[in-house]
Write a protein that holds these residues in place. Structure first.
Motif, short mmCIF file in Angstrom:
data_model
loop_
_atom_site.label_atom_id
_atom_site.label_comp_id
_atom_site.label_asym_id
_atom_site.label_seq_id
_atom_site.Cartn_x
_atom_site.Cartn_y
_atom_site.Cartn_z
N VAL A 1 0.87 -1.19 0.00
CA VAL A 1 0.00 0.00 0.00
C VAL A 1 0.90 1.23 0.00
O VAL A 1 1.77 1.38 0.87
N VAL A 2 0.70 2.09 -0.98
CA VAL A 2 1.40 3.38 -1.03
C VAL A 2 0.40 4.46 -0.68
O VAL A 2 -0.60 4.65 -1.40
N ASN A 3 0.62 5.14 0.43
CA ASN A 3 -0.25 6.24 0.84
C ASN A 3 0.29 7.53 0.23
O ASN A 3 1.11 8.22 0.83
N GLY A 4 -0.18 7.82 -0.98
CA GLY A 4 0.35 8.96 -1.72
C GLY A 4 -0.61 10.13 -1.83
O GLY A 4 -0.19 11.24 -2.18
N ALA A 5 -1.89 9.91 -1.55
CA ALA A 5 -2.85 11.01 -1.67
C ALA A 5 -2.49 12.11 -0.68
O ALA A 5 -2.19 11.83 0.48
N GLY A 6 -2.50 13.33 -1.15
CA GLY A 6 -2.16 14.44 -0.25
C GLY A 6 -2.62 15.76 -0.85
O GLY A 6 -2.86 15.86 -2.05
N ILE A 7 -2.77 16.75 0.02
CA ILE A 7 -3.11 18.10 -0.45
C ILE A 7 -2.20 19.10 0.26
O ILE A 7 -1.65 18.81 1.32
#
Ligand SMILES: NC(=O)c1ccc[n+]([C@@H]2O[C@H](COP(=O)([O-])OP(=O)(O)OC[C@H]3O[C@@H](n4cnc5c(N)ncnc54)[C@H](O)[C@@H]3O)[C@@H](O)[C@H]2O)c1
Length: 255
Positions: free
Chosen positions: A87-93
């Protein structure tokens, strides 16, 4: 070296995979033999089907801040592909703002995506992978290590990801789950997020050049350069690496 694909047989979920670093990571993973599921808010409704460009890519709608959305997506990945390995947690703002003037609502929004989203990503990854092991990669930033005056929420969120990662890594190690968890810390990367931030400044061309000049090697990164590091963390080549913060910043924080 046998020349075998580095991620052969692995099933990976990449959040934020519709754009920028996540997109580059999804494509690199597929090129290295993984079955990749992109989880992103920005996935078009008709894209819950196989990506026509590449058979190894699937897109599913995921809101990383919503626990029910995580439950649905991970269940769907397991139903379609039988397991989850990475799992790559790449979502970001990013929202520009300083301690004196930033709206509390905006501060909370950044933390909801960048911290709560990564927390939920780690939780669902651990639950799905604890029998068979796996790799979690959390995309933090140099902003998780050094501060910037007008990025108070972003800095706070990325610092949180840095230590959340170590907590998850130690928990999994202690339980002998065979799950590794590491954070990645890029500096400026030429993505839609970066372009939006630069475009919002008084003189975008000047800002872009100034940011590039601030990096010791003299330029910003390309998303594929970050993706290459993430391939390493996702692969078994990094099987002794956990709880680590991998800085990829052209020397910025070495100064
Ligand atoms: N670009 C940079 O300079 C830079 C530097 C260091 C770290 N980072 C980090 O890298 C990661 C990727 O950034 P990027 O530059 O590729 O950004 P980007 O804006 O190009 O892509 C981010 C993606 O996250 C998705 N997203 C946002 N909120 C979401 C939500 N609630 N649920 C699901 N998906 C959501 C967006 O739809 C988008 O596709 C982020 O965590 C960012 O903070 C970026």
């Amino acid at each position: 070296m046998t020349g075998a694909p580095r991620l052969a047989g692995k099933v990976a979920l990449v959040t934020g995979g519709a754009s920028g670093i996540g997109r580059a990571t999804a494509l690199r993973f597929a090129a290295h033999g993984a079955q990749v599921v992109i989880g992103d808010l920005a996935v078009a409704e008709n894209a819950s089907e196989r990506d026509a460009e590449q058979d190894a890519l699937t897109s599913l709608v995921l809101d990383v801040t919503n626990e029910a959305s995580w439950a649905r997506v991970v269940e769907e990945v397991e139903r379609r592909f039988g397991k989850l390995d990475v799992v790559v947690n790449g979502a970001g703002i990013v929202v520009v703002g300083d301690v004196e003037t930033m709206e509390l609502e905006a501060f909370r929004r950044v933390l909801a995506v960048n911290v709560e989203g990564v927390f939920l990503g780690c939780r669902y990854a651990v639950r799905a992978m604890k029998e068979s092991g796996g790799s979690i990669v959390n995309i933090s930033s140099v902003s998780g290590i050094i501060g910037t005056p007008n990025l108070v929420a972003y800095d706070a969120s990325k610092g949180a990801v840095r230590l959340l990662t170590k907590s998850v890594a130690l928990y999994c190690a202690k339980r002998r789950y065979g799950i590794r968890c590491n954070s990645v810390h890029p500096t400026f990367v030429d993505t839609p997020m970066f372009k939006r931030v630069v475009a919002g400044t008084r003189d975008p061309e000047w800002t872009k050049n100034a940011l590039a000049a601030a990096v010791p090697i003299g330029r910003v990164a390309q998303p594929e350069e970050i993706a290459d590091l993430i391939v390493y963390l996702a692969s078994d080549e990094s099987k002794f690496v956990t709880g680590s913060e991998l800085v990829i910043d052209g020397g910025l924080t070495a100064q």
